[in-house]
Design a protein around this motif. Structure first.
Motif, mmCIF file in Angstrom:
data_model
loop_
_atom_site.group_PDB
_atom_site.id
_atom_site.type_symbol
_atom_site.label_atom_id
_atom_site.label_comp_id
_atom_site.label_asym_id
_atom_site.label_seq_id
_atom_site.Cartn_x
_atom_site.Cartn_y
_atom_site.Cartn_z
ATOM 1 N N ASP A 1 37.121 28.405 30.772
ATOM 2 C CA ASP A 1 36.408 29.685 30.789
ATOM 3 C C ASP A 1 35.987 29.994 29.347
ATOM 4 O OD1 ASP A 1 36.303 32.048 33.112
ATOM 5 O OD2 ASP A 1 36.035 32.825 31.083
ATOM 6 N N ASN B 1 39.032 37.750 39.413
ATOM 7 C CA ASN B 1 37.777 38.330 38.939
ATOM 8 C C ASN B 1 36.594 38.046 39.845
ATOM 9 O OD1 ASN B 1 39.524 37.533 36.246
ATOM 10 N ND2 ASN B 1 38.801 39.626 36.392
ATOM 11 N N GLY C 1 34.852 28.050 35.149
ATOM 12 C CA GLY C 1 34.730 29.508 35.237
ATOM 13 C C GLY C 1 35.984 30.081 35.857
ATOM 14 N N ASP D 1 32.148 26.205 27.627
ATOM 15 C CA ASP D 1 30.951 26.729 28.293
ATOM 16 C C ASP D 1 30.623 25.823 29.476
ATOM 17 O OD1 ASP D 1 28.445 27.589 29.060
ATOM 18 O OD2 ASP D 1 27.705 27.799 27.005
ATOM 19 N N ILE D 2 30.633 26.400 30.671
ATOM 20 C CA ILE D 2 30.377 25.569 31.857
ATOM 21 C C ILE D 2 28.937 25.044 31.890
ATOM 22 C CG2 ILE D 2 32.165 26.669 33.245
ATOM 23 C CD1 ILE D 2 29.999 28.320 34.648
ATOM 24 N N GLU E 1 35.238 28.723 41.668
ATOM 25 C CA GLU E 1 35.122 29.889 42.564
ATOM 26 C C GLU E 1 34.387 31.018 41.843
ATOM 27 O OE1 GLU E 1 38.452 31.032 44.973
ATOM 28 O OE2 GLU E 1 39.183 28.971 45.098
HETATM 29 C C1 LIG Z 1 33.351 35.981 38.806
HETATM 30 S S1 LIG Z 1 34.432 35.327 37.598
HETATM 31 C C2 LIG Z 1 35.390 34.183 38.557
HETATM 32 C C3 LIG Z 1 36.729 33.900 37.933
HETATM 33 C C4 LIG Z 1 37.724 33.135 38.803
HETATM 34 N N1 LIG Z 1 37.227 31.842 39.201
HETATM 35 C C5 LIG Z 1 38.106 33.963 40.012
HETATM 36 O O1 LIG Z 1 37.656 33.652 41.134
HETATM 37 O O2 LIG Z 1 38.867 34.935 39.835
HETATM 38 C C6 LIG Z 1 33.350 34.275 36.632
HETATM 39 C C7 LIG Z 1 34.008 33.712 35.376
HETATM 40 O O3 LIG Z 1 33.064 32.907 34.666
HETATM 41 C C8 LIG Z 1 33.288 33.085 33.260
HETATM 42 N N2 LIG Z 1 32.064 32.664 32.565
HETATM 43 C C9 LIG Z 1 30.873 33.310 32.468
HETATM 44 N N3 LIG Z 1 29.969 32.547 31.817
HETATM 45 C C10 LIG Z 1 30.615 31.394 31.470
HETATM 46 C C11 LIG Z 1 30.235 30.220 30.777
HETATM 47 N N4 LIG Z 1 28.977 30.048 30.338
HETATM 48 N N5 LIG Z 1 31.144 29.250 30.601
HETATM 49 C C12 LIG Z 1 32.423 29.403 31.048
HETATM 50 N N6 LIG Z 1 32.842 30.484 31.747
HETATM 51 C C13 LIG Z 1 31.950 31.473 31.941
HETATM 52 C C14 LIG Z 1 33.656 34.534 33.139
HETATM 53 O O4 LIG Z 1 34.374 34.782 31.926
HETATM 54 C C15 LIG Z 1 34.515 34.747 34.380
HETATM 55 O O5 LIG Z 1 35.862 34.472 34.114
#
Ligand SMILES: C[S@@+](CC[C@H](N)C(=O)[O-])C[C@H]1O[C@@H](n2cnc3c(N)ncnc32)[C@H](O)[C@@H]1O
Length: 247
Positions: A69, A19, A47, A98-99, A115
């Motif tokens: 995530d 993603n 994430g 939640d990060i 990433e």
């Molecule tokens: C750009 S994607 C990157 C995913 C993965 N690391 C990759 O490189 O394929 C960002 C991710 O952050 C997650 N995300 C967004 N806000 C978040 C939060 N507050 N806490 C945890 N995850 C979150 C989204 O669901 C998504 O999976």
């Protein structure tokens, strides 16, 4: 008929192998630059989405990864992959969390890896917030969209000026990392072909397939606009891995 743009975006994202731009080769090369980790490090992947980087890290890291995530459908896909590949919870555990609100004990991890996700908090804010959870002498590795040139094509300047106005340069991000208390071990630019091979290529196919089923949607055009900006300005920006040590 126009569908909910967020649902349209998610449907496309769920059809992709990852993603955000990245690659197995880049993840493993960066991991190989870390020196002094214990034989079985405790790793936190923030994430993680479908956790491509966690699976790639497990090939080269004998430790345990907790992958976090917020979005359950991504975690469900990642869990199904772990099951299919026989990766047990003794190696990889998924947590919905939640990060921005992590609740681990201080110094729980040898390595925090993230990433394409720290931008959600802000580069400096994420580095500050996550630092307490990594041990002294441990590492934080993040990939962050970064300007690589000072003279940029107008299309990139205007698109990312709107989409991500706080995007920094390698120098400005290094300075933010130092200000947050880290030692900068190094940086590595994600090769531009990795964007095409692992992210934009599959995204083009997923958009074509979804458009075939749902008809034209503004959300598809918006996703394709991002790809067009990349192709017309390739080299102005990329993801950059920042390899940071907590002293
Ligand atoms: C750009 S994607 C990157 C995913 C993965 N690391 C990759 O490189 O394929 C960002 C991710 O952050 C997650 N995300 C967004 N806000 C978040 C939060 N507050 N806490 C945890 N995850 C979150 C989204 O669901 C998504 O999976």
């Amino acid at each position: 008929m126009n569908h909910d743009p967020f649902k349209i975006f998610l449907e496309v994202q769920l059809a992709l192998p990852r993603n955000g731009p990245g690659s197995k080769a880049a993840t493993q090369e960066v991991y190989g630059l870390l020196r002094g980790l214990p034989a079985k490090p405790r790793v936190l992947d923030l994430g993680c989405g479908q956790a491509p980087e966690a699976f790639d890290l497990l090939d080269v890291c004998d430790g345990h990864i907790t992958a976090v995530d917020l979005f359950e459908p991504f975690l469900d896909k990642a869990s199904a992959r772990a099951k299919a590949e026989g990766v047990g919870e003794d190696r990889l555990a998924f947590e919905r969390g939640d990060i921005e609100e992590l609740e681990y004990d201080a110094e729980s991890f040898d390595l925090i890896w993230s990433e394409g996700a720290i931008y959600l908090m802000g580069f400096a804010e994420g580095l500050q917030a996550w630092q307490p959870f990594v041990k002294h002498g441990g590492f934080v590795v993040v990939s962050e969209l970064t300007w690589l040139k000072s003279k940029r094509t107008p299309i990139a300047e205007s698109y990312w000026g709107n989409a991500y106005p706080t995007m920094g340069t390698v120098a400005s991000n290094r300075a933010l990392a130092v200000a947050a208390g880290y030692e900068v071990i190094g940086t590595m630019i994600l090769p531009l072909d990795d964007w095409r091979d692992s992210y934009y290529g599959p995204m083009r196919e997923a958009i074509a397939d979804a458009r075939h089923r749902h008809g034209p949607q503004p959300a598809y055009d918006e996703m394709e606009d991002e790809i067009t900006v990349f192709e017309k300005s390739a080299g102005d920006y990329s993801y950059v891995f920042y390899i940071l040590k907590r002293p």
